[in-house]
Structure formats: C-alpha cells, structure tokens
Design a protein around this motif. Structure first.
Motif, mmCIF file in Angstrom:
data_model
loop_
_atom_site.group_PDB
_atom_site.id
_atom_site.type_symbol
_atom_site.label_atom_id
_atom_site.label_comp_id
_atom_site.label_asym_id
_atom_site.label_seq_id
_atom_site.Cartn_x
_atom_site.Cartn_y
_atom_site.Cartn_z
ATOM 1 N N GLY A 1 24.810 -15.450 -57.241
ATOM 2 C CA GLY A 1 23.233 -15.430 -56.622
ATOM 3 C C GLY A 1 22.538 -16.936 -56.961
ATOM 4 N N THR A 2 21.319 -16.951 -56.626
ATOM 5 C CA THR A 2 20.672 -18.066 -56.387
ATOM 6 C C THR A 2 19.945 -18.376 -57.547
ATOM 7 N N GLN A 3 19.668 -19.857 -57.632
ATOM 8 C CA GLN A 3 19.013 -20.467 -58.782
ATOM 9 C C GLN A 3 17.413 -20.176 -58.636
ATOM 10 N N GLY A 4 17.032 -19.693 -57.268
ATOM 11 C CA GLY A 4 15.458 -19.817 -56.866
ATOM 12 C C GLY A 4 15.052 -21.167 -56.731
ATOM 13 N N SER A 5 15.959 -22.002 -56.364
ATOM 14 C CA SER A 5 15.336 -23.493 -55.977
ATOM 15 C C SER A 5 16.088 -23.899 -54.854
ATOM 16 N N GLN B 1 17.807 -31.283 -49.589
ATOM 17 C CA GLN B 1 17.923 -30.943 -48.007
ATOM 18 C C GLN B 1 17.274 -29.671 -47.752
ATOM 19 N N GLY B 2 16.754 -28.845 -48.672
ATOM 20 C CA GLY B 2 16.117 -27.952 -48.214
ATOM 21 C C GLY B 2 16.868 -26.774 -48.175
ATOM 22 N N GLU B 3 18.176 -26.679 -48.860
ATOM 23 C CA GLU B 3 19.142 -25.604 -48.853
ATOM 24 C C GLU B 3 19.015 -24.936 -50.074
ATOM 25 N N GLU B 4 18.960 -23.437 -50.017
ATOM 26 C CA GLU B 4 18.753 -22.840 -51.307
ATOM 27 C C GLU B 4 19.959 -23.074 -52.364
ATOM 28 N N GLN B 5 19.592 -23.297 -53.465
ATOM 29 C CA GLN B 5 20.721 -23.738 -54.346
ATOM 30 C C GLN B 5 21.169 -22.170 -55.015
ATOM 31 N N LYS B 6 22.449 -21.993 -55.014
ATOM 32 C CA LYS B 6 23.092 -20.991 -55.883
ATOM 33 C C LYS B 6 22.881 -21.570 -57.308
ATOM 34 N N LYS B 7 23.206 -20.721 -58.332
ATOM 35 C CA LYS B 7 23.140 -20.838 -59.702
ATOM 36 C C LYS B 7 24.250 -22.097 -60.069
ATOM 37 N N LEU B 8 25.421 -21.733 -59.434
ATOM 38 C CA LEU B 8 26.671 -22.444 -59.654
ATOM 39 C C LEU B 8 26.564 -24.056 -58.843
ATOM 40 N N ASP B 9 25.879 -23.980 -57.816
ATOM 41 C CA ASP B 9 25.241 -25.325 -57.383
ATOM 42 C C ASP B 9 25.103 -26.282 -58.410
ATOM 43 N N VAL B 10 24.068 -25.695 -58.998
ATOM 44 C CA VAL B 10 23.203 -26.415 -60.187
ATOM 45 C C VAL B 10 24.115 -26.811 -61.219
ATOM 46 N N LEU B 11 24.745 -25.604 -61.577
ATOM 47 C CA LEU B 11 25.362 -25.867 -62.917
ATOM 48 C C LEU B 11 26.731 -26.628 -62.835
ATOM 49 N N THR B 12 27.460 -26.600 -61.627
ATOM 50 C CA THR B 12 28.645 -27.405 -61.426
ATOM 51 C C THR B 12 28.175 -28.995 -61.234
ATOM 52 N N ASN B 13 26.987 -29.132 -60.723
ATOM 53 C CA ASN B 13 26.483 -30.505 -60.437
ATOM 54 C C ASN B 13 26.401 -31.131 -62.047
#
Ligand code: AHG
Ligand code: MN
Ligand code: MN
Ligand code: MN
Length: 344
Positions: free
Chosen positions: A58-62, A66-78
């Motif tokens: 699911g999504t992080q809510g951010s 680039q205006g792409e909706e972030q998945k929770k794991l987009d943020v965590l893996t970063n």
C-alpha cells in the motif's frame, strides 16, 4: 561436505570482489560500496518478501518530488539503501528517485569521493500484486572534491556544486547494476569488466556467482514494450514492432524495468520505453534507470539507445530527467536504428 564438494561451492560476492581487487586494482575502492549495496539488497529482499505479512503493502500517503504516489516500501527502501551507502564513509553525494532534494550531501564525517544515483524500488506499483520489483544503482566518481569546497561555501552553494558533479553522462559510471526481487533474488553488477550475476542463497544468506560473464544473445525472439501506447509511437517504431510480429517474436512486458531488462539480458530480444506523443522523453529517468541499464547492456554486448543517440553519451541537465530507452540484443536494436537511418 567432502573437500571436492566444498571446492566446487560457487564463489561468493565477497570472494569475487577480492579477486577483482587483484585483477583490477583500480576498482579496489569500490568494494565497500558494492558490499553495502548487496547488504541493502538482502534487507530489501526480506522487506519485499514479507510486505503482505508485515503490513508494508500500500501507499505511504505522500508523493515524491516527481509527483508520483509513494508506496510505503518506496520510502522505507530509500532509507535502507541511503543508510547502507552512507555507512561506508565512501559516498559524498547521492541522488534518488525518492529524495526531495536534487542531491543529498553526506555529513563531513562520512564524506567520501563517490556519487551514487539509485531507484530504491523499481516497479513499486507491482508490489501489491507480488510481481517482480528491483533496485537500480549507479556509482560515479566526483570530478573534483565537490564536498571540500571553500569553508565559507554555504551549504546550498556546495549542494549546487555537488549536483553539477552528479549530472555526469552514463559513460562515466564506474559501477552499475540492479537487484531483482523475483522467484530468485539476483544481484547483477558491472564494474567495467563485463557483467556478473549473483543469486542470493537463502541457506547461507550470501550472494553467490551464478551468472559469470553475462553476454546478451546477439538476437532474441521477444520484444517488451507497453503496446497500450503504440498509437502514440512514431511510424518507424510502429513498423519495427509489426516486423517482429511478422517474424514470429513473442511479447513479454511486466511493467517492472528490472524484471523486463533482466529477462532481455538473459534470453535476448529488445526492451523499450520509447517516446510517444504524450511523453516526448518517454517515462524512464536517465540517471538512475536508463544509464545503469545501458551500462550493463553495453558491458554484456548489447545496445542501449534513445532511438536517436547512445544513452551513455547523454549529459543530464537534471537529476530526474527522462529519456526514451530502447535496449537489448545488438542485432534486434540495430534493426530499429537502421530503420530510423533509412527514414530520414
Ligand atoms: P518506478 O516503480 O521506479 O517508478 O518505475 C516504474 C517504471 C519501470 O519500472 C517500468 O518499466 C515502467 O515504470 C512501467 O511503466 P508503464 O506502467 O507506463 O508501462
Ligand atoms: Mn516511482
Ligand atoms: Mn523505476
Ligand atoms: Mn522506484
């Protein structure tokens, strides 16, 4: 295990790195960065495999810059990758798909001479369906010490200097690769002397050499494009795809660059995210998607082009600049380049 059996164990990534230091001493100072990336890859592989169990789908809510909706794991893996690379003390600057700042400077205490650009979780829109995803990374050296500017250099002046250092053509990459999170976890890597693939052996928690000296077949039988966009492609590209259909090629496209490129590297054929009328520069980002993949493709004997120019020759103007990408088997990609040459 008998002696013979032990001696026949595949080489681990760590053993391969030591061997490379002996064969190519100029690559020795890359070792901590490669090891750190592999460690981050193991951590991310575990997070991805357990996403459903640990409520990390699911999504992080951010949204990212680039205006792409972030998945929770987009943020965590970063964060996982950033921390792993920072801890080496070898990195001066990093750029990431998921960072708000164009570039992030490492604190003086950790500052090193390398620049890293990465896509911490590629294909993240596929995550909730448990389809293959990946991490893509590229490493460059900073021309001059962008971090040790004059003491009075304000942080944003140093930030600007370091961003300029980050905007180097892919030809300057000293290391690039990806980690594929799929039925196997595979670390594909080049430090400028061909491409090697290492599979994560869960029994020992180590990446072991399973794809020594990868060479992409000169021609394949698979093309990999999102044909939903085909009405908006240029006529030459439309003819090119039609010609492959006539020659009996198959189509495979999973919407994860790392998965589609890995299949293309291993089986041959051509992957493309071309320009179209709505997206004149395509969708993929040059610094941390097109360039690292182009570096690997060329190191494996393939071609990587926008259709008009070699990806590795492009000097980026911005950290998130997009470029069309057509890459894969030399004969397959050359067919398209020849069609473009004849069309002028
Ligand atoms: P990311 O998940 O890092 O934003 O990248 C997604 C990219 C790439 O993985 C893939 O090739 C492409 O998006 C697929 O785009 P379409 O869904 O438009 O085909
Ligand atoms: Mn994204
Ligand atoms: Mn991506
Ligand atoms: Mn991504």
């Amino acid at each position: 295990l008998g002696v013979r059996a032990v001696l026949s164990l595949p080489m681990t990534l760590g053993q391969w790195i030591l061997q490379q230091e002996r064969q190519h001493p100029e690559t020795a100072d890359l070792a901590p960065l490669i090891t750190a990336t592999a460690t981050a890859g193991k951590q991310i592989a575990s997070l991805v495999a357990r996403a459903g169990v640990s409520n990390l789908t699911g999504t992080q809510g951010s949204t990212n810059v680039q205006g792409e909706e972030q998945k929770k794991l987009d943020v965590l893996t970063n964060e996982v990758l950033k921390n792993a690379l920072r801890s080496t003390g070898k990195l001066g600057v990093l750029a990431s798909e998921e960072e708000d700042e164009p570039v992030s400077l490492m604190e003086e205490a950790y500052a090193g001479d390398f620049i890293a650009a990465f896509d911490p979780l590629d294909g993240s829109s596929n995550l909730d369906a448990a389809i293959a995803t990946g991490t893509i990374f590229g490493v460059m050296r900073s021309g001059e010490q962008c971090l040790t500017g004059p003491d009075d250099a304000s942080i944003n002046q140093r930030q600007m200097q370091c961003m300029v250092q980050t905007l180097q053509p892919g030809a300057n990459l000293v290391a690039a690769g990806y980690i594929l999170y799929s039925s196997s976890v595979i670390f594909m890597l080049s430090i400028g002397h061909g491409v090697q693939g290492f599979s994560l052996d869960p029994a020992i928690g180590e990446f072991v050499l399973t794809h020594p000296n990868v060479r992409i077949p000169t021609r394949g039988k698979i093309y990999s494009f999102n044909e939903a966009n085909s009405d908006n492609w240029d006529p030459v590209l439309q003819d090119y795809i039609r010609s492959m259909k006539k020659r009996g090629y198959s189509s495979r496209y999973i919407g994860s660059l790392v998965g589609d490129v890995h299949r293309t590297l291993i089986y041959g054929g051509v992957f493309g995210y071309p320009a179209d009328k709505k997206n004149p520069n395509g969708k993929l980002r040059l610094l941390y998607e097109c360039a690292p993949m182009a570096f690997l493709m060329e190191q494996a004997g393939g071609i990587a082009t926008t259709g008009k120019q070699r990806i590795l020759d492009i000097v980026p103007q911005g950290v998130h600049q997009r470029e069309p990408l057509i890459c894969g088997s030399s004969a397959d990609v050359q067919d398209l380049l020849t069609m473009y040459e004849r069309s002028v």
